[in-house]
Enzyme design. Sequence first.
Site, PDB file in Angstrom:
ATOM      1  N   LEU A   9       0.651  -1.030  -0.128  1.00  0.00           N
ATOM      2  CA  LEU A   9      -0.146  -0.049  -0.102  1.00  0.00           C
ATOM      3  C   LEU A   9       0.833   1.301   0.002  1.00  0.00           C
ATOM      4  CD1 LEU A   9      -2.615  -1.157   2.598  1.00  0.00           C
ATOM      5  CD2 LEU A   9      -2.525  -1.606   0.094  1.00  0.00           C
ATOM      6  N   ARG A  16       1.227  14.622   6.755  1.00  0.00           N
ATOM      7  CA  ARG A  16       2.094  15.080   8.109  1.00  0.00           C
ATOM      8  C   ARG A  16       3.384  14.953   7.762  1.00  0.00           C
ATOM      9  NH1 ARG A  16      -0.195  10.842  12.462  1.00  0.00           N
ATOM     10  NH2 ARG A  16      -0.979   9.700  10.443  1.00  0.00           N
ATOM     11  N   GLY A 140      -4.167  -0.311  17.407  1.00  0.00           N
ATOM     12  CA  GLY A 140      -5.264  -1.069  17.394  1.00  0.00           C
ATOM     13  C   GLY A 140      -4.876  -2.508  18.027  1.00  0.00           C
ATOM     14  N   LYS A 351      38.599  13.640 -12.298  1.00  0.00           N
ATOM     15  CA  LYS A 351      37.129  13.594 -13.197  1.00  0.00           C
ATOM     16  C   LYS A 351      37.330  12.813 -14.296  1.00  0.00           C
ATOM     17  CE  LYS A 351      34.308  15.792 -16.134  1.00  0.00           C
ATOM     18  NZ  LYS A 351      34.649  15.961 -17.466  1.00  0.00           N
ATOM     19  N   ASN A 386      41.048  20.687 -19.899  1.00  0.00           N
ATOM     20  CA  ASN A 386      40.251  19.840 -20.500  1.00  0.00           C
ATOM     21  C   ASN A 386      39.366  20.664 -21.053  1.00  0.00           C
ATOM     22  OD1 ASN A 386      39.191  20.480 -18.145  1.00  0.00           O
ATOM     23  ND2 ASN A 386      38.097  18.518 -18.261  1.00  0.00           N
ATOM     24  N   ALA A 423      58.887  21.851 -14.699  1.00  0.00           N
ATOM     25  CA  ALA A 423      58.238  22.671 -13.926  1.00  0.00           C
ATOM     26  C   ALA A 423      57.518  23.791 -14.540  1.00  0.00           C
ATOM     27  CB  ALA A 423      58.795  23.039 -12.703  1.00  0.00           C
TER      28      ALA A 423
END
Length: 457
Positions: A9, A16, A140, A351, A386, A423
């Site tokens: 269900l 709420r 109940g 990445k 990139n 470098a």
Amino acid sequence: MSNRFAVILAAGQGTRMKSKLYKVLHPVCGKPMVEHVVDEISKLSINEIVTVIGHGAEKVKAQLGEKSSYALQEKQLGTAHAVMQAAGQLADREGVTLVVCGDTPLITSGTMEALFNHHSATGAKATVLTAQMMDPAGYGRVVRDQSGHVEKIVEHKDASDEERSITEINTGTYCFDNQALFSALKNVSNENSQGEYYLPDVIEILKKQGEIVTAYMTDDPAESLGVNDRIALSEAERIMRSRLNEKHMRNGVTIIDPAATYIGPDVQIGQDTIILPGTILSGKTTIGSDCKIGPNTEIESCEIGNETVIRQSAAFNSSIGSKVNIGPFAHIRPDSKLGNEVKIGNFVEIKKAVMGDSSKASHLSYIGDAEVGSEVNIGCGSITVNYDGKNKFLTRIEDGVFIGCNSNLVAPVTIGKGAYVAAGSTITENVPPEALSVARARQVNKENYVQKLDRKK
């Protein structure tokens, strides 16, 4: 074994919750509540699962996909009315039907299997899953007769003082003889204060027909928790997290502080791995043996080998090999693949890149859209350039390359095997294998420059 069916269900909006997200899609430990229920049912031998949907129907279907078939409850007129919407799939079939709410994420396959077995062993037409509650207010009550069968279910507001003293409550989960269920549903009335059709009324109908109605009590009352608001959601999260962490610890994983560790339901972890505080593991993450993860680390849907260390870093949808050392403060973005014995140091972002075995980027680098070979050293502050504002381009760095500090590799570009990049270079053309590439302005010293400035003052 007779046919087994399940009706979930999941049509309610959940007002709420005070949320734009439909109630059953709220996550517990990273997975929507209704998907927890479906996945636990799927561990059983079930012929068909029917999820009754209403509010957010398309989103629920998108989440569950082919794990279930669906029935639409266009107007929410009560739980009996909801089950009736599955008549088209189930009404004419023989077997046993489990009815369970989609907002009970803590229910387990073991409890549902025990409920099925108890139902079959007793020859009942209906079996109620019950639980003992220290404070049953609002639930109940299950009233049993002298034989131990269910005499009736009384809602709290309608119960007498004697009935309110009963601590066995109805959890809202049931097993029914399928044809008896759909026959009785036709006789359920909505003559009540809410004008709705309630599933517990089926119990009363079957009792009046002289049928046996039994109850099976779960050992863990927490499984009956129905989530109707954010407070119950947080309680379900706490219980589920504790349950998952305990499972991993019993399987040989060390969790230093379980209260500060968040592990999703689909995560797998090998023996002798240590999880440090503040770690979040989610999605389809698999971690090997003898790893050390954390502290303060987030990993989502990654495959990680053995003896890997990840500290204070984040990794998403990537493959990470064995004996890899990552962090602190590294970011592994989706579609990256790190080989064995790779080192990704502090403030390095990877990445959609491949890093071959034994390669390293120890600090302050961005490696995006790149194929990096084995035993490559990428110096501090180096980046693969990139993106030109419209398109992404690939950088290839072959085996054994040494990239000096503060270098820019402007893609598309290839650095040949064994080459050196000095470098501070900005590389815009391919570098041949074993070459030294220097791409920077020649240094010029202006002698006595400061004295000349002083004379101008």
